[in-house]
Design an enzyme around this catalytic site. Structure first.
Site, PDB file in Angstrom:
ATOM      1  CG  ASP A   1      -1.645   1.174   1.538  1.00  0.00           C
ATOM      2  OD1 ASP A   1      -2.228   1.712   0.591  1.00  0.00           O
ATOM      3  OD2 ASP A   1      -1.697   1.598   2.704  1.00  0.00           O
ATOM      4  CG  LEU A   2       1.572   5.772  -1.808  1.00  0.00           C
ATOM      5  CD1 LEU A   2       3.077   5.629  -1.997  1.00  0.00           C
ATOM      6  CD2 LEU A   2       0.984   6.520  -3.001  1.00  0.00           C
ATOM      7  CG  ASP A   3      -2.019   7.372   3.101  1.00  0.00           C
ATOM      8  OD1 ASP A   3      -1.096   8.023   3.605  1.00  0.00           O
ATOM      9  OD2 ASP A   3      -3.196   7.443   3.475  1.00  0.00           O
TER      10      ASP A   3
ATOM     11  CB  THR B   1       0.036  10.501   0.926  1.00  0.00           C
ATOM     12  OG1 THR B   1      -0.200   9.108   1.079  1.00  0.00           O
ATOM     13  CG2 THR B   1       1.237  10.700   0.036  1.00  0.00           C
TER      14      THR B   1
ATOM     15  CE  LYS C   1      -5.120   7.978   8.525  1.00  0.00           C
ATOM     16  NZ  LYS C   1      -4.377   7.639   9.735  1.00  0.00           N
TER      17      LYS C   1
ATOM     18  CB  SER D   1      -1.798   3.175  -4.006  1.00  0.00           C
ATOM     19  OG  SER D   1      -2.400   4.399  -3.643  1.00  0.00           O
ATOM     20  CB  ALA D   2      -7.375   3.345  -2.957  1.00  0.00           C
TER      21      ALA D   2
ATOM     22  CE  LYS E   1      -5.787  -0.824  -0.829  1.00  0.00           C
ATOM     23  NZ  LYS E   1      -4.682   0.033  -0.383  1.00  0.00           N
TER      24      LYS E   1
ATOM     25  CD  GLU F   1      -3.552  -1.729   2.918  1.00  0.00           C
ATOM     26  OE1 GLU F   1      -3.647  -0.872   3.818  1.00  0.00           O
ATOM     27  OE2 GLU F   1      -3.890  -1.507   1.752  1.00  0.00           O
ATOM     28  CG  ASP F   2      -1.680   2.363   6.666  1.00  0.00           C
ATOM     29  OD1 ASP F   2      -2.217   1.952   5.622  1.00  0.00           O
ATOM     30  OD2 ASP F   2      -1.671   3.557   6.980  1.00  0.00           O
TER      31      ASP F   2
HETATM   32  P1  B16 Z   1      -6.753  10.032  -4.727  1.00  0.00           P
HETATM   33  P2  B16 Z   1      -3.875   4.338  -0.381  1.00  0.00           P
HETATM   34  C1  B16 Z   1      -5.780   6.219  -0.648  1.00  0.00           C
HETATM   35  O1  B16 Z   1      -4.452   5.797  -0.819  1.00  0.00           O
HETATM   36  C2  B16 Z   1      -5.849   7.166   0.541  1.00  0.00           C
HETATM   37  O2  B16 Z   1      -5.608   6.446   1.733  1.00  0.00           O
HETATM   38  C3  B16 Z   1      -7.229   7.793   0.636  1.00  0.00           C
HETATM   39  O3  B16 Z   1      -7.294   8.679   1.717  1.00  0.00           O
HETATM   40  C4  B16 Z   1      -7.554   8.503  -0.685  1.00  0.00           C
HETATM   41  O4  B16 Z   1      -8.848   9.084  -0.651  1.00  0.00           O
HETATM   42  C5  B16 Z   1      -7.464   7.475  -1.816  1.00  0.00           C
HETATM   43  O5  B16 Z   1      -6.175   6.910  -1.843  1.00  0.00           O
HETATM   44  C6  B16 Z   1      -7.761   8.110  -3.168  1.00  0.00           C
HETATM   45  O6  B16 Z   1      -6.748   9.050  -3.459  1.00  0.00           O
HETATM   46  O7  B16 Z   1      -7.745  11.113  -4.467  1.00  0.00           O
HETATM   47  O8  B16 Z   1      -5.339  10.531  -4.786  1.00  0.00           O
HETATM   48  O9  B16 Z   1      -7.110   9.212  -5.949  1.00  0.00           O
HETATM   49  O10 B16 Z   1      -3.938   4.256   1.118  1.00  0.00           O
HETATM   50  O11 B16 Z   1      -4.720   3.259  -1.047  1.00  0.00           O
HETATM   51  O12 B16 Z   1      -2.474   4.363  -0.904  1.00  0.00           O
HETATM   52 MG    MG Z   2      -2.661   3.024   3.628  1.00  0.00          MG
END
Ligand code: B16
Ligand code: MG
Length: 221
Positions: free
Chosen positions: A11-13, A19, A47, A116-117, A147, A171-172
């Site tokens: 996962d990224l964030d 982030t 998140k 990452s989402a 997720k 993952e966190d």
């Molecule tokens: P974006 P992850 C997610 O990243 C974030 O945790 C979430 O807060 C955010 O809304 C989502 O990506 C979408 O991000 O607006 O940049 O497309 O935790 O899956 O790395």
């Molecule tokens: Mg995360």
């Protein structure tokens, strides 16, 4: 059938960079412009959740309803605020242990994949100067379900043609751990075991990522 460790999917964030604080500040700015006080506690619900779903959650706090067109405008505006932060990111924003962990995996011929989402995840990893480590990237642009649906991890494994049982997911968020477990991958939680109780193991951050321990506990050959 024997399990072989062939890929680690990150996962990224919260794993590679923090982030979440930028998402929070961007959402908070947008929310205040439409008269909503977005608290730190409420932000926890956002998140790992996609952009439109996050906006819909925030708008449950509003006292009026918004058309789809208005929602798209709001989501785009939030993204512009978020990108202002992303564009200022440098490798100093990497969380502890990331580069060393990636080097160890590369040294062991284990694929490194991003799941990452975020639709901005490629921009983020470019800013962090870690793009070269990734064998494959699945971002919010490639998935239709958030997720805890396992779609993102299944796509990540498919992308490198590795069976999910031969992958480890990192993952966190609880939603992320559930997604990893749902596709029969070994799950590594970053954070508190109390919150991430379904994870196979939990560590503080990637400085504690120990490949030997994962081979052993995960039952990999
Ligand atoms: P974006 P992850 C997610 O990243 C974030 O945790 C979430 O807060 C955010 O809304 C989502 O990506 C979408 O991000 O607006 O940049 O497309 O935790 O899956 O790395
Ligand atoms: Mg995360």
């Amino acid at each position: 059938m024997a399990k072989r460790l062939k890929a680690v999917i990150f996962d990224l964030d919260g794993i590679i960079a923090d982030t979440a604080k930028f998402h929070y500040q961007a959402w908070k700015k947008l929310a205040s412009e439409i008269g909503i006080n977005l608290t730190y506690e409420f932000n926890e619900n956002l998140k790992g959740v996609g952009r439109m779903e996050s906006l819909n959650l925030i708008l449950t706090l509003a006292d009026k309803s918004y058309s789809n067109e208005e929602k798209i405008k709001l989501a785009n505006k939030k993204n512009r605020y978020y990108l202002e932060f992303v564009n200022r990111m440098t490798p100093s924003d990497l969380l502890p242990g990331v580069v060393k962990c990636f080097e160890v995996l590369k040294g062991n011929n284990i694929n490194i994949v991003l799941a990452s989402a975020s639709k901005n995840s490629l921009d983020v990893i470019k800013r962090l100067e870690i793009e070269k480590y990734f064998d494959y990237v699945v971002s919010g642009k490639d998935i239709s379900k958030s997720k805890p649906d396992p779609e993102i991890f299944i796509k990540a494994a498919k992308g490198i043609k590795v069976a999910t049982k031969n992958c480890v997911g990192v993952e966190d968020s609880i939603a992320g751990i559930l997604a990893i477990n749902a596709c029969n991958m070994f799950s590594v939680g970053i954070g508190n075991k109390k919150n991430l109780y379904p994870a196979d193991i939990c560590i503080k951050d990637l400085t504690e990522f120990d490949i030997e321990e994962i081979y052993l506990i995960g039952g990999f050959l």
